[in-house]
Design an enzyme around this catalytic site. Sequence first.
Site, PDB file in Angstrom:
ATOM      1  N   ASP A  36     -45.444  -5.899  -9.351  1.00  0.00           N
ATOM      2  CA  ASP A  36     -44.136  -6.798  -9.504  1.00  0.00           C
ATOM      3  C   ASP A  36     -44.411  -7.948  -9.202  1.00  0.00           C
ATOM      4  OD1 ASP A  36     -42.016  -6.572 -11.175  1.00  0.00           O
ATOM      5  OD2 ASP A  36     -40.687  -6.984  -9.362  1.00  0.00           O
TER       6      ASP A  36
ATOM      7  N   VAL B 277     -38.993 -14.312 -15.083  1.00  0.00           N
ATOM      8  CA  VAL B 277     -40.494 -14.386 -14.825  1.00  0.00           C
ATOM      9  C   VAL B 277     -40.478 -14.245 -17.242  1.00  0.00           C
ATOM     10  CG1 VAL B 277     -42.981 -13.221 -15.814  1.00  0.00           C
ATOM     11  CG2 VAL B 277     -41.661 -13.379 -13.414  1.00  0.00           C
TER      12      VAL B 277
ATOM     13  N   VAL C 285     -34.089  -7.925 -11.485  1.00  0.00           N
ATOM     14  CA  VAL C 285     -33.737  -8.696 -12.551  1.00  0.00           C
ATOM     15  C   VAL C 285     -34.654  -9.593 -12.871  1.00  0.00           C
ATOM     16  CG1 VAL C 285     -31.570  -8.998 -12.523  1.00  0.00           C
ATOM     17  CG2 VAL C 285     -32.611 -10.179 -10.907  1.00  0.00           C
ATOM     18  N   ARG C 286     -36.322  -9.261 -12.074  1.00  0.00           N
ATOM     19  CA  ARG C 286     -37.590 -10.312 -11.357  1.00  0.00           C
ATOM     20  C   ARG C 286     -38.327 -10.465 -13.308  1.00  0.00           C
ATOM     21  NH1 ARG C 286     -40.244 -11.281  -7.061  1.00  0.00           N
ATOM     22  NH2 ARG C 286     -39.751  -9.654  -5.944  1.00  0.00           N
ATOM     23  N   GLY C 287     -38.341  -9.038 -14.072  1.00  0.00           N
ATOM     24  CA  GLY C 287     -38.748  -9.487 -15.355  1.00  0.00           C
ATOM     25  C   GLY C 287     -37.463 -10.447 -16.267  1.00  0.00           C
TER      26      GLY C 287
END
Length: 594
Positions: free
Chosen positions: A169, A255, A250-252
């Site tokens: 991730d 990014v 919510v990292r996706g």
Amino acid sequence: MTRLASSDFPFTAVAGQEPLKLALILCAINPHIGGVLISGPRGSAKSTLARGLSGVMPSLDSEHLAPFATLPLGTSEDRLLGALDLEQVLQDKQVAFKPGLLSKAHGGVLYVDEVNLLADHLVDQLLDVSASGVNRIERDGISHEHAARFLLVGTMNPDEGELRPQLKDRFGLMVALSNQYSLEERVQIVRLRDEYDQDPQAFCDAFKYKQRNLKNSIRLARHALEQVRCSDELRLEVARRCHLANIDGVRGDIVWIRAAMTHAAWRGAKVVVLDDIQAVEELVLRHRRQVKTQNQSPPPSPPPSRRPDHSRSPSQNKGNQPQDQESAQGNQTNEHNDSGEWGSMEPHALASSAPINVGVQIESNGQSSTLACIDEMTPGKRKGKQLSGYRPDVAHPVERSSADGIDWFRSIISQPQAWPPKELIHKPAKTGQAVLHLVLLDTSASTLSQGVFAHAKGVILDIAHHAYLAREQMAILGFGQDGVASILPKVRAPKEIADLLEDLGAGGGTPFRVAIENASQYLAKQHKATTGLKSQTYILTDGRTQADVSDLVLQGNTVLIDTENAPVKRGRGQDIAQHLGAQYVLLSSLLENC
């Protein structure tokens, strides 16, 4: 860290692999995207492009190329983080810091080949530093910190083990490559490589203007990025697509927005449009997308007044404009036609039997093991017999010292009058030890008789159960049908693998030697990557093969479980065990004792 401009193949001279080029360029423009993970076979220009990126990446020092550092699998923690400078201690009797790879990669690229095989403690260090951008060292009498902002580029082969979710991730983008090219592409690649090999300096000079233009474009895009804006409508569209992809956290989303804004800056725009979102979608979601479960709700529909803006980007393209292409895919299947080892019987799926309780005890010297049935009625007690087959005359790998090297600081200050110190003090051994359970499962047609295949699955269920309780790692390779395939890449043993085994079928011939060769290479890599690794290999086969494996070696401990269930043995299980220096046990004896 400086290098000559002609030392590497120019980035702009690489033919094809547009998705990877785009991912690397976007991360060079905006390092906050988080680096690039590359999955692909040999010969797909992974390392060439990674090394070439530093030639077009604006550096902190305009007079030199951006630094490029390679993190080897067997590297030490001192080499990665930095440590006591022994040369200065011995010469000047002063404690000084010697920078490691993280310091050398600052402002450039840190390249990790086969990042999925990297030792866990090094992964933890990378996570800490990549998150903070600062490397802090508090050991060996040293208190030191330095900036460590770098573009992390990692390559991996999924069949050799999965990447830890925390590190996966951490990579902002992922590209899956193929080494399959058209005839025209092959001709162009070979021609360019031949020209480079004949005169590297002249070849690099021919591309210096393209290299310079690309570097300037990246520098301009970095400055333009501050002015790029993304509407709430498109942010909502990104959130909706992330929800549909069932990604964690919510990292996706973060990014994706960063990558889309960077793509807009790269094409010279100040406003993100839908094309920017779509251009980076597969790069962001490839390693984050998950299968949706039945009980999950669909994403809420956006309000009518907040519909996504489906306007298209301007048709004009500037120089060095990256093309929006789908990521290359193409997992290859090796075809074999050895009539002596291969059959044509179609695969059949059989349900697993109940777990056959198999306990494994690995002694500290790594040279023997015990396989026994566990008495389910009396927890903590075992019954069964010691298995024969261990050959003391067969050389086994020597375990490395449990100490983690010499503590030079304590050795020196504890003997201030002795120079050099007469007694060296070792660092304390690290607690815990990595253990890998590797299962080689015969999935050929001959294992279908008398429920043998189902019983073999029962053995695997119990191995997985005990490995899970001990928090140890496990991998499963199957051989039969169409070749040797990864059934379960190296992961911490899962709590439930019954469904995975339930769907597993059997058929075809027995590529036994290919399986042992693959296992030997796999174990060699694992032992090289993890110091002090203890590996236990289980070969479940009926021995119906004529393959000669007497010249092959499997590191660690090996047990061959003969699954042939017949009064008169037609297989060569016992002979194979002798050749491999493995313990030999009959599956039927396990069934009787349990």
